[in-house]
Write an enzyme that holds these catalytic residues in place. Structure first.
Site, short mmCIF file in Angstrom:
data_model
loop_
_atom_site.label_atom_id
_atom_site.label_comp_id
_atom_site.label_asym_id
_atom_site.label_seq_id
_atom_site.Cartn_x
_atom_site.Cartn_y
_atom_site.Cartn_z
N GLY A 195 -4.46 -4.52 -3.92
CA GLY A 195 -5.44 -3.47 -4.28
C GLY A 195 -4.67 -2.25 -4.72
O GLY A 195 -4.09 -1.56 -3.90
N HIS A 196 -4.60 -2.02 -6.03
CA HIS A 196 -3.83 -0.90 -6.56
C HIS A 196 -4.76 0.20 -7.03
O HIS A 196 -5.59 -0.02 -7.90
CB HIS A 196 -2.95 -1.38 -7.73
CG HIS A 196 -1.87 -2.31 -7.29
ND1 HIS A 196 -1.12 -3.05 -8.15
CD2 HIS A 196 -1.40 -2.60 -6.05
CE1 HIS A 196 -0.22 -3.77 -7.47
NE2 HIS A 196 -0.39 -3.51 -6.20
N LYS A 248 2.24 2.20 -5.09
CA LYS A 248 2.95 1.71 -6.28
C LYS A 248 2.18 2.01 -7.56
O LYS A 248 2.75 2.35 -8.58
CB LYS A 248 3.18 0.19 -6.18
CG LYS A 248 4.13 -0.21 -5.07
CD LYS A 248 4.33 -1.71 -5.01
CE LYS A 248 3.13 -2.46 -4.49
NZ LYS A 248 2.77 -2.21 -3.08
N GLN A 308 1.97 -6.01 -2.92
CA GLN A 308 2.43 -6.04 -1.52
C GLN A 308 3.80 -5.34 -1.38
O GLN A 308 4.08 -4.43 -2.15
CB GLN A 308 2.49 -7.48 -0.99
CG GLN A 308 1.13 -8.13 -0.81
CD GLN A 308 0.60 -8.78 -2.06
OE1 GLN A 308 1.32 -9.46 -2.74
NE2 GLN A 308 -0.68 -8.60 -2.37
N ASP A 312 0.82 -1.22 0.00
CA ASP A 312 0.00 0.00 0.00
C ASP A 312 0.85 1.27 0.00
O ASP A 312 0.44 2.29 0.55
CB ASP A 312 -0.96 0.03 1.21
CG ASP A 312 -1.76 -1.24 1.33
OD1 ASP A 312 -2.26 -1.70 0.28
OD2 ASP A 312 -1.86 -1.80 2.43
P1 IMP Z 1 -2.56 -12.84 2.27
O1 IMP Z 1 -1.66 -12.27 1.23
O2 IMP Z 1 -4.02 -12.64 1.97
O3 IMP Z 1 -2.22 -14.27 2.58
O4 IMP Z 1 -2.31 -12.04 3.63
C1 IMP Z 1 -1.07 -12.10 4.33
C2 IMP Z 1 -0.70 -10.75 4.91
O5 IMP Z 1 -0.40 -9.86 3.84
C3 IMP Z 1 -1.83 -10.07 5.71
O6 IMP Z 1 -1.22 -9.32 6.74
C4 IMP Z 1 -2.45 -9.12 4.70
O7 IMP Z 1 -3.09 -8.03 5.33
C5 IMP Z 1 -1.22 -8.69 3.95
N1 IMP Z 1 -1.50 -8.24 2.58
C6 IMP Z 1 -1.79 -9.00 1.50
N2 IMP Z 1 -1.97 -8.24 0.42
C7 IMP Z 1 -1.75 -6.98 0.79
C8 IMP Z 1 -1.74 -5.72 0.10
O8 IMP Z 1 -1.95 -5.63 -1.11
N3 IMP Z 1 -1.48 -4.62 0.85
C9 IMP Z 1 -1.22 -4.70 2.19
N4 IMP Z 1 -1.20 -5.83 2.88
C10 IMP Z 1 -1.46 -6.97 2.18
#
Ligand code: IMP
Length: 424
Positions: free
Chosen positions: A40-41, A16, A225, A13
């Site tokens: 989420g971009h 990017k 991420q 977040d």
């Molecule tokens: P997962 O990717 O859904 O398995 O989540 C694992 C961890 O990554 C959690 O803490 C999520 O909140 C975090 N996470 C996954 N995708 C994003 C993103 O796009 N932005 C911020 N945190 C993310």
């Protein structure tokens, strides 16, 4: 021509998508190389906001081809839904997107297990995932129990593979998770429908990308991420299940490393993270709520409030090291205009001793060392010229650059494409 990489230097977040949007005008092909619908971009163009999850944000440009790389986990339902929404907004998604035949397909049972594991976890074991099934799909990839996009192109082969996989998965769902089994006659037709819609877009993107680079095309690798969520370099186990970092960009796209030129690290002028896990610069209580409100810090995938903290020099130095970042983009500096003075984490102490790098274990036990910088109260949103920033804001940016030891090439002063300072 080279490939350049945009990588998150914090916990995701970082903004990017705005940078990718900015760089797209000099890009022919944009590649998503890891993650899935957990991302989420958000891009704002002409005041209109677009949120992308699986589709690379470059889809909004007429001149760019978008590639879902082999390192992505693709949820076909989610993907078709996102394409339909984008096509409604007038974007020609299916004409411009290519899908790697090697990317793994995320299926309903991945989501079911992710959710069951999160719900069933004790508070101290909970990861706080997006419940999109990401970790489960990557686990199956490693277990060699996955389906890949290329498998969908062979109806009979797919049938056999899916029957075998569901046989194993349904035992797991029922016996281990106490869930309902999934049905072959629901999943198979769905996959055939996806293949019918997108089959012609599924190709060997590894050879496509390298040969386009040889022909002189410019590629931008788009990370999802960030480094703090990297399965190897992040705050394990509170991480996502892929490598958003530079190694993951190469493994998840197949781009030959000799083509890679710039690694552009994106960081906010403060810090946020979603989900569980250590966060040394976190601002707790009401002060955290204030920054969250000022920055509009709510997850674009799950809507969860993001945890907010101050800029953390150790975290960024770690990202620079593991990614080989040669230029940084500092985003959302305008959000800090509220403060008289701005704390920054300049190091960590453990048991009274200063650490000399970001630790791979025990981050929850470190004590952050803060330095305070003078703030500015003037509204700086939308300023496009560094010289027009208040002197204390200029000095905040210069100081961060000095502390992390890498140049800040771009500063973002607002959500729109134009709200950008290119540093001399
Ligand atoms: P997962 O990717 O859904 O398995 O989540 C694992 C961890 O990554 C959690 O803490 C999520 O909140 C975090 N996470 C996954 N995708 C994003 C993103 O796009 N932005 C911020 N945190 C993310």
């Amino acid at each position: 021509m080279p490939a350049n990489l945009v990588v998150g230097a914090q916990w995701g977040d970082e903004g990017k998508a705005k940078v990718i949007d900015y760089l797209s005008k000099d890009t022919d092909i944009i590649v998503r190389y890891q993650g899935g619908a957990n991302a989420g971009h958000t891009v704002v163009v002409g005041g209109k906001k677009y949120v992308f999850h699986l589709v690379p944000s470059g889809i909004i440009y007429d001149n760019t081809v978008c590639v879902i790389g082999n390192g992505v986990v693709l949820d076909p339902d989610y993907f078709l839904q996102e394409c339909a929404e984008l096509e409604k907004s007038g974007f020609r998604v299916s004409e411009k997107i290519l899908i790697s035949d090697s990317c793994h397909i995320l299926l309903p049972y991945h989501r079911m297990i992710d959710e069951a594991r999160e719900l069933g976890s004790s508070p101290e074991r909970k990861i706080g995932t997006t419940k999109k099934g990401i970790g489960m799909c990557y686990a199956d990839k490693m277990l060699r129990m996955g389906l890949r996009a290329g498998d969908l192109l062979d109806k009979e082969g797919l049938k056999k593979k899916l029957e075998h996989i569901l046989d194993v998965k349904n035992q797991e769902l029922v016996k281990y998770y106490d869930l309902e089994p999934v049905r072959f006659d629901e999943i198979y037709p769905n996959l055939l429908h996806f293949a019918e819609r997108m089959g012609k877009n599924i190709i060997n993107t590894i050879y496509y990308l390298n040969s386009e680079l040889e022909k002189g095309k410019r590629i931008l690798l788009e990370g999802a991420q960030g480094t703090g969520l990297d399965i190897d370099f992040g705050t394990y186990p509170y991480v996502t299940s892929s490598n958003p970092t530079t190694g993951g960009a190469l493994a998840g796209s197949g781009v030959n490393f000799r083509h890679l030129k710039d690694v552009i690290g994106i960081t906010k002028a403060y810090a946020t993270r979603v989900g569980e896990g250590p966060f040394p610069s976190e601002i707790l209580g009401e002060a955290g709520d204030v920054l969250r409100k000022l920055g509009g810090e709510y997850g674009s995938t799950t809507g969860r409030p993001r945890r907010c903290g101050w800029f953390d020099v150790e975290m960024i130095k770690h990202s620079i090291t593991v990614n080989g970042i040669n230029s940084l983009v500092l985003t959302k500096i305008d959000v800090l205009s509220h403060y008289e003075s701005i704390p920054v984490v300049i190091g960590y102490e453990l048991k009274g001793k200063r650490l000399d790098h970001f630790p791979s274990q025990g981050l929850e036990d470190v004590k952050p060392v803060f330095a305070d910088f003078k703030g500015w109260k003037d509204d700086i949103s939308g300023i496009c010229d560094f010289a027009k920033l208040p002197p204390t804001c200029q000095s905040y940016i210069n100081k961060l650059q000095e502390l992390v030891g890498t140049k800040i090439g771009i500063v973002s002063t607002g959500p729109d494409r134009e709200h950008t300072i290119i540093m001399k």
